[in-house]
Scaffold this active site. Structure first.
Site, PDB file in Angstrom:
ATOM      1  N   ASP A   1       0.874  -1.174   0.000  1.00 35.60           N
ATOM      2  CA  ASP A   1       0.000   0.000   0.000  1.00 35.60           C
ATOM      3  C   ASP A   1       0.913   1.227   0.000  1.00 35.60           C
ATOM      4  O   ASP A   1       2.128   1.107   0.186  1.00 35.60           O
ATOM      5  CB  ASP A   1      -0.888  -0.006   1.263  1.00 35.60           C
ATOM      6  CG  ASP A   1      -1.801   1.219   1.357  1.00 35.60           C
ATOM      7  OD1 ASP A   1      -2.447   1.557   0.343  1.00 35.60           O
ATOM      8  OD2 ASP A   1      -1.862   1.853   2.428  1.00 35.60           O
ATOM      9  N   SER A   2       0.308   2.384  -0.171  1.00 36.92           N
ATOM     10  CA  SER A   2       1.087   3.625  -0.094  1.00 36.92           C
ATOM     11  C   SER A   2       1.584   3.878   1.329  1.00 36.92           C
ATOM     12  O   SER A   2       2.527   4.637   1.531  1.00 36.92           O
ATOM     13  CB  SER A   2       0.211   4.797  -0.531  1.00 36.92           C
ATOM     14  OG  SER A   2      -0.924   4.877   0.316  1.00 36.92           O
TER      15      SER A   2
ATOM     16  N   CYS B   1      -4.537  -1.725  -1.724  1.00 39.19           N
ATOM     17  CA  CYS B   1      -4.715  -0.291  -1.937  1.00 39.19           C
ATOM     18  C   CYS B   1      -5.646  -0.125  -3.128  1.00 39.19           C
ATOM     19  O   CYS B   1      -5.348  -0.624  -4.222  1.00 39.19           O
ATOM     20  CB  CYS B   1      -3.346   0.317  -2.233  1.00 39.19           C
ATOM     21  SG  CYS B   1      -3.381   2.048  -2.683  1.00 39.19           S
TER      22      CYS B   1
ATOM     23  N   GLU C   1      -2.261   8.448   8.494  1.00 39.21           N
ATOM     24  CA  GLU C   1      -0.801   8.236   8.505  1.00 39.21           C
ATOM     25  C   GLU C   1      -0.177   8.820   9.772  1.00 39.21           C
ATOM     26  O   GLU C   1       0.765   8.271  10.320  1.00 39.21           O
ATOM     27  CB  GLU C   1      -0.146   8.876   7.270  1.00 39.21           C
ATOM     28  CG  GLU C   1      -0.349   8.101   5.980  1.00 39.21           C
ATOM     29  CD  GLU C   1       0.390   6.774   5.935  1.00 39.21           C
ATOM     30  OE1 GLU C   1       1.545   6.710   6.363  1.00 39.21           O
ATOM     31  OE2 GLU C   1      -0.215   5.786   5.468  1.00 39.21           O
TER      32      GLU C   1
ATOM     33  N   CYS D   1     -11.114   2.928   0.376  1.00 36.09           N
ATOM     34  CA  CYS D   1      -9.686   3.227   0.596  1.00 36.09           C
ATOM     35  C   CYS D   1      -9.291   2.461   1.849  1.00 36.09           C
ATOM     36  O   CYS D   1     -10.002   2.510   2.865  1.00 36.09           O
ATOM     37  CB  CYS D   1      -9.479   4.722   0.802  1.00 36.09           C
ATOM     38  SG  CYS D   1      -7.813   5.149   1.383  1.00 36.09           S
TER      39      CYS D   1
ATOM     40  N   HIS E   1      -7.146   2.939   4.046  1.00 34.49           N
ATOM     41  CA  HIS E   1      -6.863   3.724   5.256  1.00 34.49           C
ATOM     42  C   HIS E   1      -8.122   3.919   6.111  1.00 34.49           C
ATOM     43  O   HIS E   1      -8.026   4.159   7.314  1.00 34.49           O
ATOM     44  CB  HIS E   1      -6.320   5.113   4.888  1.00 34.49           C
ATOM     45  CG  HIS E   1      -4.862   5.136   4.531  1.00 34.49           C
ATOM     46  ND1 HIS E   1      -4.374   4.625   3.357  1.00 34.49           N
ATOM     47  CD2 HIS E   1      -3.782   5.615   5.211  1.00 34.49           C
ATOM     48  CE1 HIS E   1      -3.056   4.796   3.320  1.00 34.49           C
ATOM     49  NE2 HIS E   1      -2.673   5.398   4.435  1.00 34.49           N
TER      50      HIS E   1
HETATM   51  N1  DGL Z   1      -4.817   3.223   1.006  1.00 35.59           N
HETATM   52  C1  DGL Z   1      -4.986   3.646  -0.308  1.00 35.59           C
HETATM   53  C2  DGL Z   1      -6.262   3.200  -0.968  1.00 35.59           C
HETATM   54  O1  DGL Z   1      -6.778   2.169  -0.625  1.00 35.59           O
HETATM   55  C3  DGL Z   1      -4.402   4.919  -0.824  1.00 35.59           C
HETATM   56  C4  DGL Z   1      -4.342   6.114   0.013  1.00 35.59           C
HETATM   57  C5  DGL Z   1      -3.450   7.158  -0.603  1.00 35.59           C
HETATM   58  O2  DGL Z   1      -2.237   6.959  -0.573  1.00 35.59           O
HETATM   59  O3  DGL Z   1      -3.965   8.149  -1.142  1.00 35.59           O
HETATM   60  O4  DGL Z   1      -6.766   3.826  -1.852  1.00 35.59           O
END
Ligand code: DGL
Length: 279
Positions: A13-14, A76, A155, A187, A189
């Protein structure tokens, strides 16, 4: 700590978002070795161009494969939207599990046909999302919001701060005013702020987190691809980041309650390659 040359399910993931996915994979498959990469040098992905996200995803995947990954989970939505088809085309032998906003399940669960989708700008821009809408959402009304600033807040570990609450209220309240009865967490996150989301949305709104379904899909694909990498006993996942290791260690402690020493990875931007920094 460093990566042993072994057999892994690679997950990336990011940033910390994919931890909401690895948590479910580890719960379902505790004996499978997992190697997680957080590309925190580049987080957030959601504001970036799809092409750039694709190139990061390819490099991360190549690194995971070089460490012995047998299957890759793109934990992600943004990277899946930007890169999944390119990854599958470039590496046809590698099984991938990708993510997409759970629009299809939402259309089955909504009672009044009004669904809210929460995801990053890049996820909404990708072809994957428009295809999903065309295929499954003909008879439902979809409302969308990109929750600016939320990925960055997660984050930073701000799961309950006033600022985080405000971002969520600004997104969810107008959706409620339009009658939304189902919310899709598009997302990875966002499951970490689920308690706040539930509090704001109220008990009558269904909230869909796809992580358990992704874990089941991973188990299914391992079996289908005849990849048997399960050990005799539970194995703790291995974590790596392109960002700050100490911060990532803290985040893993706070979000997953796991004590670990993450591996430091570094980008070689010109070669678009990841390398492991040994201690
Ligand atoms: N966690 C990510 C997702 O599922 C990306 C969040 C990001 O880096 O913008 O989209």
């Amino acid at each position: 700590m460093s990566t042993n040359q072994g057999q892994y399910v690679g997950v990336f993931d990011s940033g910390v978002g994919g931890l909401s996915v690895i948590r479910e994979i580890h719960r379902l498959l505790p004996q499978v070795s997992l190697l997680y990469i957080a590309d925190q040098a580049h987080v957030p992905y959601g504001k970036r161009q799809l092409e750039e996200i694709r190139s990061f995803s390819l490099a991360i995947t190549h690194f995971l494969l070089s460490k012995g990954a047998r299957l890759i989970v793109v934990a992600c939505n943004t990277a899946s939207a930007a890169a999944l088809s390119a990854l599958r085309e470039t590496l046809p032998e590698t099984p991938f599990v990708g993510m997409e906003p759970a629009v299809k399940p939402a259309t089955q669960q909504t009672e009044n046909g009004i669904v809210g989708v929460l995801a990053t700008p890049a996820t909404f821009q990708g072809r994957m999302y428009s295809t999903l809408v065309e295929r499954f959402a003909k008879n439902v009304k979809l409302l969308t919001n990109t929750l600016p600033g939320l990925v960055e807040a997660v984050e930073r570990g701000e799961l309950e701060s006033p600022a985080t609450r405000l971002i969520l209220k600004n997104a969810i309240k107008p959706m409620l005013a339009q009658g939304v009865d189902t919310l899709v967490l598009g997302c990875t996150h966002f499951p970490f702020v689920l308690p706040l989301i539930r509090e704001i949305a109220g008990p009558d709104v269904k909230v869909i987190d796809p992580a358990p379904a992704i874990a089941r899909r991973t188990a299914y694909l391992l079996e289908q691809s005849a990849i048997s990498i399960a050990a005799e006993a539970e194995i703790q996942p291995v974590f790596a980041t392109t960002g700050d290791v100490a911060q990532f260690k803290n985040a893993i402690h706070n979000l997953l309650n796991i004590e670990t020493e993450p591996i430091q990875l570094a980008w070689n931007e010109t070669a678009n390659q990841l390398t492991e920094m040994r201690k």
